[in-house]
Design an enzyme around this catalytic site. Structure first.
Site, PDB file in Angstrom:
ATOM      1  N   CYS A  30       7.872  -0.282   8.518  1.00 26.05           N
ATOM      2  CA  CYS A  30       7.134  -0.551   7.292  1.00 26.05           C
ATOM      3  C   CYS A  30       8.082  -0.820   6.134  1.00 26.05           C
ATOM      4  O   CYS A  30       8.942   0.004   5.830  1.00 26.05           O
ATOM      5  CB  CYS A  30       6.211   0.586   6.904  1.00 26.05           C
ATOM      6  SG  CYS A  30       5.296   0.153   5.417  1.00 26.05           S
ATOM      7  N   THR A  49       5.003  -6.700   8.847  1.00 28.00           N
ATOM      8  CA  THR A  49       5.018  -7.687   7.761  1.00 28.00           C
ATOM      9  C   THR A  49       6.451  -8.083   7.369  1.00 28.00           C
ATOM     10  O   THR A  49       7.400  -7.339   7.589  1.00 28.00           O
ATOM     11  CB  THR A  49       4.307  -7.123   6.521  1.00 28.00           C
ATOM     12  OG1 THR A  49       4.909  -5.874   6.195  1.00 28.00           O
ATOM     13  CG2 THR A  49       2.835  -6.910   6.786  1.00 28.00           C
ATOM     14  N   ILE A  66       0.852  -1.189   0.000  1.00 27.91           N
ATOM     15  CA  ILE A  66       0.000   0.000   0.000  1.00 27.91           C
ATOM     16  C   ILE A  66       0.892   1.244   0.000  1.00 27.91           C
ATOM     17  O   ILE A  66       0.573   2.240  -0.647  1.00 27.91           O
ATOM     18  CB  ILE A  66      -0.938   0.015   1.246  1.00 27.91           C
ATOM     19  CG1 ILE A  66      -1.709  -1.298   1.385  1.00 27.91           C
ATOM     20  CG2 ILE A  66      -1.862   1.226   1.217  1.00 27.91           C
ATOM     21  CD1 ILE A  66      -2.645  -1.657   0.280  1.00 27.91           C
ATOM     22  N   GLY A  89      -0.752 -12.321   7.565  1.00 25.53           N
ATOM     23  CA  GLY A  89      -1.760 -13.377   7.607  1.00 25.53           C
ATOM     24  C   GLY A  89      -1.220 -14.639   8.272  1.00 25.53           C
ATOM     25  O   GLY A  89      -0.059 -14.699   8.671  1.00 25.53           O
ATOM     26  N   LYS A 142       6.740  -0.390  17.387  1.00 24.81           N
ATOM     27  CA  LYS A 142       6.392  -1.568  16.570  1.00 24.81           C
ATOM     28  C   LYS A 142       7.600  -2.029  15.773  1.00 24.81           C
ATOM     29  O   LYS A 142       8.177  -1.278  14.982  1.00 24.81           O
ATOM     30  CB  LYS A 142       5.235  -1.222  15.631  1.00 24.81           C
ATOM     31  CG  LYS A 142       4.782  -2.409  14.796  1.00 24.81           C
ATOM     32  CD  LYS A 142       3.410  -2.170  14.244  1.00 24.81           C
ATOM     33  CE  LYS A 142       2.981  -3.274  13.299  1.00 24.81           C
ATOM     34  NZ  LYS A 142       1.650  -3.035  12.758  1.00 24.81           N
ATOM     35  N   GLY A 201      -4.710  -8.409  12.445  1.00 29.16           N
ATOM     36  CA  GLY A 201      -4.528  -7.625  11.221  1.00 29.16           C
ATOM     37  C   GLY A 201      -5.354  -8.149  10.067  1.00 29.16           C
ATOM     38  O   GLY A 201      -6.578  -7.974  10.008  1.00 29.16           O
ATOM     39  N   THR A 202      -4.675  -8.822   9.160  1.00 26.99           N
ATOM     40  CA  THR A 202      -5.264  -9.256   7.889  1.00 26.99           C
ATOM     41  C   THR A 202      -6.611  -9.962   8.039  1.00 26.99           C
ATOM     42  O   THR A 202      -7.481  -9.825   7.183  1.00 26.99           O
ATOM     43  CB  THR A 202      -4.255 -10.183   7.180  1.00 26.99           C
ATOM     44  OG1 THR A 202      -3.030  -9.468   7.080  1.00 26.99           O
ATOM     45  CG2 THR A 202      -4.705 -10.577   5.808  1.00 26.99           C
TER      46      THR A 202
HETATM   47  C1  LIG Z   1      -2.935  -3.798   4.037  1.00 28.53           C
HETATM   48  C2  LIG Z   1      -2.039  -3.636   5.234  1.00 28.53           C
HETATM   49  C3  LIG Z   1      -1.649  -2.351   5.647  1.00 28.53           C
HETATM   50  C4  LIG Z   1      -0.819  -2.176   6.746  1.00 28.53           C
HETATM   51  N1  LIG Z   1      -0.487  -0.902   7.145  1.00 28.53           N
HETATM   52  C5  LIG Z   1       0.269  -0.722   8.275  1.00 28.53           C
HETATM   53  C6  LIG Z   1       0.545   0.590   8.787  1.00 28.53           C
HETATM   54  O1  LIG Z   1       0.093   1.598   8.245  1.00 28.53           O
HETATM   55  N2  LIG Z   1       1.340   0.697   9.890  1.00 28.53           N
HETATM   56  C7  LIG Z   1       1.831  -0.407  10.532  1.00 28.53           C
HETATM   57  O2  LIG Z   1       2.521  -0.266  11.534  1.00 28.53           O
HETATM   58  N3  LIG Z   1       1.547  -1.666  10.086  1.00 28.53           N
HETATM   59  C8  LIG Z   1       0.787  -1.846   8.991  1.00 28.53           C
HETATM   60  N4  LIG Z   1       0.486  -3.128   8.562  1.00 28.53           N
HETATM   61  C9  LIG Z   1       1.006  -4.284   9.296  1.00 28.53           C
HETATM   62  C10 LIG Z   1      -0.033  -4.841  10.278  1.00 28.53           C
HETATM   63  O3  LIG Z   1      -0.387  -3.887  11.247  1.00 28.53           O
HETATM   64  C11 LIG Z   1       0.493  -6.118  10.977  1.00 28.53           C
HETATM   65  O4  LIG Z   1       1.658  -5.797  11.691  1.00 28.53           O
HETATM   66  C12 LIG Z   1       0.810  -7.231   9.989  1.00 28.53           C
HETATM   67  O5  LIG Z   1      -0.152  -7.268   8.965  1.00 28.53           O
HETATM   68  C13 LIG Z   1       0.886  -8.604  10.642  1.00 28.53           C
HETATM   69  O6  LIG Z   1      -0.315  -8.977  11.249  1.00 28.53           O
HETATM   70  P1  LIG Z   1      -1.415  -9.929  10.532  1.00 28.53           P
HETATM   71  O7  LIG Z   1      -0.688 -11.134  10.057  1.00 28.53           O
HETATM   72  O8  LIG Z   1      -2.435 -10.195  11.593  1.00 28.53           O
HETATM   73  O9  LIG Z   1      -1.952  -9.133   9.407  1.00 28.53           O
HETATM   74  C14 LIG Z   1      -0.342  -3.313   7.459  1.00 28.53           C
HETATM   75  C15 LIG Z   1      -0.739  -4.597   7.037  1.00 28.53           C
HETATM   76  C16 LIG Z   1      -1.587  -4.774   5.950  1.00 28.53           C
HETATM   77  C17 LIG Z   1      -1.981  -6.163   5.544  1.00 28.53           C
END
Ligand SMILES: Cc1cc2nc3c(=O)[nH]c(=O)nc-3n(C[C@H](O)[C@H](O)[C@H](O)COP(=O)(O)O)c2cc1C
Ligand SMILES: Cc1cc2nc3c(=O)[nH]c(=O)nc-3n(C[C@H](O)[C@H](O)[C@H](O)COP(=O)(O)OP(=O)(O)OC[C@H]3O[C@@H](n4cnc5c(N)ncnc54)[C@H](O)[C@@H]3O)c2cc1C
Ligand code: FES
Lengths: 271, 306
Positions: free
Chosen positions: B131, B194, B72, B218, B166, B266-267
């Protein structure tokens, strides 16, 4: 918008790679539905994580016991859906998106519905709306594009409507039916003939929409395009589905296909 | 009744340990039709920058086995629009609000922290130093313990709000980064962001994402996240928030078991917008069945055979 579980009521193969699937839905779902809206469908069973994300599909037709989707098999998720047993429970989310701006259709306006390939799924919902609201068939011009004759879906049904006044034009890439070539060839010819400009509504592959949008703008016809995009959420939070809008504001160059669309006024998009 | 409340700092008490992960919950309002935001542990908002950021070109996402890649590019509306248009909605919903933010320079991080420190309605800040999808800022601060520490120390000086840092998993030694930011004054760490990944299209011989690489999230990343949370929790004395592939109450409980005080989802919010509420309810019934009356008695209770 509802989050709901839905039962697979019927599944009918139409061509080797397209099928119709009928799904149950909550009662007031149908009342909220605007033609052109879509649902997000989980293709994995509950508590299965692969595939993880739901898939977007246009709500093709409302039925007394639910609604129908028309689906083309392109990958893993659509392949899994094709094999769903009757009675399988699926998780759904919808109706989502803005839908076609049906309010702008006046009884004396002429409308042109243009469907490319599986885009007919979305266009049919609008055609059904016109039929339901007794919009005069003689004012509707339905234009279908497909690669070959066998990929023209619902064609018998459309031919019956021709007898009642609908004008139908067909273009195929291989010339097996109708015009040999692109739908946009037909449209550019038709736009020259028409004295009062039609309102154009279209859904189909992006190159077709781009070409159509340009024709419509040249002819100063109002034109609404239903776009596709890869979607993770379908309700405006992931920012994955964006497309470029017409703007000089480089800080805000996008619209979300899932939430601001999928239907856009062509003049607002960067084609 | 099981007591699910946890404290991240003496001032920051959450009624349950289930938070949303930044970037997967918008600014909260999109979920209002589905959830009562004030029933969540906390809402963590999409990463904010000083000025609005347009993010990357599409295609931005791709599904992968049990996960997704995203690039993104931190698209966001900027702090001013957030404070005027979005924060009031969260306040009205009486949500506990954690604002995730990032900058391209230490000055920008500091300025943002200073602005948000003045606001009512923000309960904590989450500094994103992790990020992978932007060229400048973010990750560059997250991979070097000294840079991470000086950034956190600078932010700490500008705000008295509880501070969560983070962390990125895209490093060789996450423990050293966690220890460095702890020493620099962060109140908590959250992990993981991620993992950098890639997808290519054989038909066209091109990368799928316009940005070429993206962040993997995910269920696919859960084992890595769990391992990192376990390692970090044993090596710091501040609360750890576990993130990565959480899709069920059991997943959340696993993170709590290895030492996370809270978790972020998250996802999986994309596929199921009410997953956070389901997870909170599932944690409660698990603890109830085990006759554990307070969640603190469960957190970190992993038994490692000697
Ligand atoms: C579409 C998307 C956008 C994200 N945007 C941010 C963000 O703006 N700031 C941030 O710290 N993490 C961001 N993340 C990371 C998530 O907060 C999280 O750390 C990561 O997706 C792992 O968790 P999950 O497996 O439950 O998704 C984003 C993740 C996704 C999938
Ligand atoms: C608003 C909207 C309405 C749609 N309505 C219909 C419909 O009525 N009938 C129908 O058959 N299809 C429709 N689609 C397309 C449909 O969503 C995709 O074909 C489907 O998600 C592919 O899933 P898969 O798991 O089979 O494919 P995957 O295995 O994920 O991918 C296989 C191929 O499909 C392409 N693809 C993946 N996701 C999309 C997507 N969202 N849009 C276009 N191509 C995609 C990929 O690029 C890839 O080439 C719609 C898409 C949108 C955004
Ligand atoms: S699909 Fe998530 S914002 Fe459109």
């Amino acid at each position: 918008m509802f989050l709901f579980h839905s039962t697979v009521l019927r599944l009918t193969e139409i061509t080797p790679d397209t099928f119709r699937i009928r799904l149950s839905c909550p009662e007031n779902f149908v009342r909220q539905f605007i033609p052109g809206q879509f649902v997000m469908v989980s293709v994995a069973g509950p508590s299965h994580l692969d595939p993880l994300l739901k898939r977007p599909f246009s709500i093709c037709r409302l039925r007394s016991d639910g609604f129908e989707l028309l689906i083309k098999v392109v990958g893993r998720g659509t392949e899994m859906l094709r094999h769903m047993a009757i009675g399988t429970l699926l998780s759904l989310h919808g109706p989502l998106g803005n839908g076609y701006p049906v309010k702008i259709i006046k009884n004396d306006s002429r409308i042109m519905l243009v469907a490319g390939g599986i885009g007919i799924a979305s266009i049919i919902s609008l055609l059904d709306y016109c039929l339901e609201t007794a919009y005069p068939l003689k004012n509707i011009n339905l234009i279908l594009g497909a690669r070959t004759s066998s990929e023209l879906l619902y064609i018998d049904e459309f031919r019956q409507l021709v007898e009642k006044g609908l004008s139908l034009s067909i273009a195929t890439d291989d010339g097996s039916v109708g015009h040999y070539g692109l739908v946009t060839d037909l449209i550019s010819r038709q736009l020259q003939d028409v004295e009062n400009n039609p309102i154009i509504f279209s859904c189909g592959p992006m190159p077709m929409l781009t070409a159509l949008g340009k024709l419509a703008m040249e002819a100063s016809c109002p034109c609404y395009l239903s776009l596709e995009s890869r979607m993770a959420c379908g309700f405006g939070v992931c920012l994955g589905c964006v497309t470029r809008k017409k703007t000089k504001d480089e800080k805000h160059p996008w619209v979300k296909v899932c939430q601001d669309g999928p239907v856009f006024d062509v003049t607002t998009l960067m084609l | 009744m099981v007591d699910l409340s946890i404290s991240l700092t003496p001032e920051l008490r959450l009624q349950n340990p289930v938070m949303t992960a930044s970037g997967t919950f918008g600014y909260g309002r999109e979920y209002e039709p589905y959830l009562e935001l004030n029933k969540l542990g906390a809402v963590v908002t999409k990463g904010l920058s000083l000025l609005p950021k347009p993010g990357n070109e599409p295609p931005r996402i791709m599904e992968t086995p049990c996960g997704m890649l995203n690039a993104i590019g931190l698209e966001n509306i900027g702090v001013e629009a957030f404070l005027s248009d979005e924060l009031p909605v969260l306040k009205a919903a009486q949500a506990t609000v954690v604002v995730n933010f990032f900058g391209e320079t230490i000055d920008e991080y500091e300025e943002l922290a200073g602005i948000m420190d003045q606001e009512t309605g923000i309960d904590a800040l989450e500094i994103n130093i992790s990020c992978p999808n932007v060229k400048a800022g973010g990750l560059q601060f997250g991979i070097d313990p000294r840079m991470a520490a000086s950034l956190v120390a600078a932010v700490r000086r500008r705000t008295s709000l509880p501070l969560i840092t983070k962390l990125s998993p895209n490093v060789t030694d996450i423990i050293s980064i966690a220890m460095a930011v702890e020493a620099a004054g962060t109140d908590c760490v959250s992990l993981i962001n991620t993992l950098t990944g890639m997808a290519v299209d054989l038909q066209s011989s091109k990368p799928v994402l316009a940005n070429i690489t993206g962040g993997l999230s995910g269920p696919a990343i859960k084992p890595i996240a769990l391992r990192m949370v376990h390692q970090v929790a044993r090596n710091v004395n501040i609360p750890v928030i576990g993130i990565g592939g959480i899709s069920s109450a059991n997943d959340a409980l696993e993170f709590l078991l290895v030492g996370a005080t809270a978790i972020q989802v998250g996802t999986c919010n994309f596929a199921n917008p009410v997953i956070t509420a389901e997870i909170a309810a599932g944690i409660e019934s698990f603890l109830h069945e085990r006759s554990i009356s307070h969640i603190n008695d469960f957190i970190g209770s992993l038994k490692i055979p000697s």
